[in-house]
Design a protein around this motif. Structure first.
Motif, PDB file in Angstrom:
ATOM      1  N   TYR A 246       9.088  10.824 -84.734  1.00  0.00           N
ATOM      2  CA  TYR A 246       8.616  10.017 -83.606  1.00  0.00           C
ATOM      3  C   TYR A 246       7.209  10.444 -83.163  1.00  0.00           C
ATOM      4  N   LEU A 247       6.982  11.762 -83.027  1.00  0.00           N
ATOM      5  CA  LEU A 247       5.670  12.257 -82.607  1.00  0.00           C
ATOM      6  C   LEU A 247       4.599  11.956 -83.654  1.00  0.00           C
ATOM      7  N   SER A 248       4.962  12.075 -84.921  1.00  0.00           N
ATOM      8  CA  SER A 248       4.003  11.763 -85.986  1.00  0.00           C
ATOM      9  C   SER A 248       3.525  10.323 -85.859  1.00  0.00           C
ATOM     10  N   ASN A 249       4.448   9.413 -85.589  1.00  0.00           N
ATOM     11  CA  ASN A 249       4.054   8.009 -85.447  1.00  0.00           C
ATOM     12  C   ASN A 249       3.172   7.799 -84.222  1.00  0.00           C
ATOM     13  N   LEU A 250       3.444   8.532 -83.140  1.00  0.00           N
ATOM     14  CA  LEU A 250       2.562   8.439 -81.965  1.00  0.00           C
ATOM     15  C   LEU A 250       1.142   8.893 -82.321  1.00  0.00           C
ATOM     16  N   VAL A 251       1.034   9.908 -83.161  1.00  0.00           N
ATOM     17  CA  VAL A 251      -0.293  10.376 -83.597  1.00  0.00           C
ATOM     18  C   VAL A 251      -0.965   9.321 -84.475  1.00  0.00           C
ATOM     19  N   PHE A 252      -0.200   8.666 -85.351  1.00  0.00           N
ATOM     20  CA  PHE A 252      -0.772   7.587 -86.171  1.00  0.00           C
ATOM     21  C   PHE A 252      -1.354   6.497 -85.273  1.00  0.00           C
ATOM     22  N   ILE A 253      -0.593   6.123 -84.248  1.00  0.00           N
ATOM     23  CA  ILE A 253      -1.040   5.074 -83.326  1.00  0.00           C
ATOM     24  C   ILE A 253      -2.281   5.525 -82.563  1.00  0.00           C
ATOM     25  N   TRP A 254      -2.285   6.801 -82.116  1.00  0.00           N
ATOM     26  CA  TRP A 254      -3.448   7.365 -81.411  1.00  0.00           C
ATOM     27  C   TRP A 254      -4.694   7.316 -82.290  1.00  0.00           C
ATOM     28  N   LEU A 255      -4.553   7.702 -83.552  1.00  0.00           N
ATOM     29  CA  LEU A 255      -5.691   7.686 -84.473  1.00  0.00           C
ATOM     30  C   LEU A 255      -6.241   6.276 -84.653  1.00  0.00           C
ATOM     31  N   LYS A 256      -5.354   5.311 -84.775  1.00  0.00           N
ATOM     32  CA  LYS A 256      -5.796   3.925 -84.932  1.00  0.00           C
ATOM     33  C   LYS A 256      -6.556   3.460 -83.693  1.00  0.00           C
ATOM     34  N   LYS A 257      -6.080   3.866 -82.515  1.00  0.00           N
ATOM     35  CA  LYS A 257      -6.706   3.449 -81.257  1.00  0.00           C
ATOM     36  C   LYS A 257      -8.128   3.993 -81.100  1.00  0.00           C
TER      37      LYS A 257
END
Length: 364
Positions: A246-257
């Motif tokens: 779950y946290l890894s996906n939040l980081v993916f989303i953060w990077l995209k943003k």
């Protein structure tokens, strides 16, 4: 509370935005009335997370369709065994590039399963440490794959050159590199990375692998290390670490943003340049890695007067600069400045280094 900058080599800092969101959702994820830690990994909600995380990672890294993404247990050390078990037979020859501690650890593990050719590519000249360019690596014509580590966290050594070996499977230990800069996935047959540097928290290891390599029929491979079984079971053959995923996906989303890998690479270069400039403009601090091979992720340095090392660590800690000690095998200092470390953290470290140098320079 005063602002703390954590320079730990792993588990490392997480983006503050990610931690705030995780805190907000901790008790009630996606309004389902439960935490992501509490739900089944086979529930429709978690299966959607799996799908989205793969899609986000594929978009960030521009991963071609002929590659699969696996989320595995065991950290990168687990892959030291998984890779030769899945890709080789006992008599096969493989090449392991030795550039530092972690690449050597991988080679030692590989020796248990196949004929491992260890190629030392580092050398010292004029008290500086260099890495041989790839064209000078003495690759065995019969080797089934070439394994290397583009960033050695303990030695602060980086290999930024991308491989170009014809008809060879290239395997990269990208544990401290993945998502820190753009890479050409097509240059590799398999990339693996534990999460606790630039991706998330420990407990998840990402495998990016060409589909054609997932074919092992070796019945002696433990099931959770078998790529074919993990792929057939959507990486949930056994219970995964839900929160790490779950946290890894939040980081993916953060990077995209924030602008993706182009933006984060720009930030990482800026941070490392600032810190290396301070070291190079001083006769108080020392870095013995040639500029071409300096790590952008792990900046190592020694004090000219090694007797001041412990005092530096003690005072830096009192100034809210945490975990600057290097690995016990190497000694000295190491500032790990992964994706989540803001430029203000590096500026604070540089400011402290100037203060400490002025205070103790007479003891050099």
């Amino acid at each position: 509370m005063n602002k703390i900058y954590n320079f730990s080599s792993g588990p490392s800092m997480l983006p503050i935005e990610v931690m705030i969101q995780a805190k907000k959702e901790f008790y009630n994820w996606n309004n389902i009335g439960s935490s992501v830690l509490e739900i089944s990994h086979r529930s429709k909600e978690f299966l959607k997370l799996i799908k989205n995380s793969k899609k986000n990672l594929r978009n960030l890294l521009n991963i071609p369709k002929n590659y699969e993404i696996l989320f595995c247990h065991g950290g990168a050390r687990g892959q030291f065994s998984s890779i030769p078990m899945n890709l080789t037979k006992k008599k096969d020859i493989v090449d392991y590039i030795y550039s530092g501690h972690w690449s050597y650890q991988a080679a030692k593990e590989s020796k248990k399963y196949c004929n491992t050719n260890i190629i030392n590519v580092s050398y010292v000249k004029n008290k500086k440490k260099f890495i041989l360019p790839m064209k000078k690596w003495k690759i065995n014509n019969q080797s089934k794959y070439i394994h290397y580590c583009p960033n050695e966290t303990i030695e602060g050594i980086s290999i930024d050159e991308e491989p170009n070996f014809k008809n060879k499977n290239i395997i990269g230990d990208f544990s401290s590199t993945l998502l820190s800069r753009k890479i050409n996935i097509k240059k590799y047959s398999l990339i693996y990375a534990s999460a606790q540097k630039n991706i998330g928290t420990s407990g998840i290891t990402i495998i990016i692998i060409k589909k054609k390599l997932i074919k092992s029929k070796n019945k002696y491979i433990p099931s959770i290390l078998n790529y074919k079984i993990m792929l057939e079971n959507n990486s949930i053959y056994n219970t995964p670490t839900n929160f790490s995923w779950y946290l890894s996906n939040l980081v993916f989303i953060w990077l995209k943003k924030i602008g993706g890998l182009k933006e984060i690479e720009k930030r990482n270069i800026e941070k490392s340049k600032l810190l290396y400039k301070k070291i190079d403009n001083s006769d108080f601090y020392i870095n013995n890695i040639t500029k071409k091979n300096r790590s952008c992720m792990n900046v190592i340095f020694q004090l000219k007067n090694s007797k001041l090392n412990n005092l530096f660590l003690k005072e830096s800690n009192l100034n809210n600069l945490y975990a600057l000690n290097n690995h016990k095998l190497f000694g000295g200092m190491r500032a790990s400045i992964y994706n989540a470390m803001p430029i203000d953290g590096v500026k604070s470290l540089v400011k402290f280094m100037s203060y400490f140098e002025k205070k103790y320079k007479h003891e050099n």
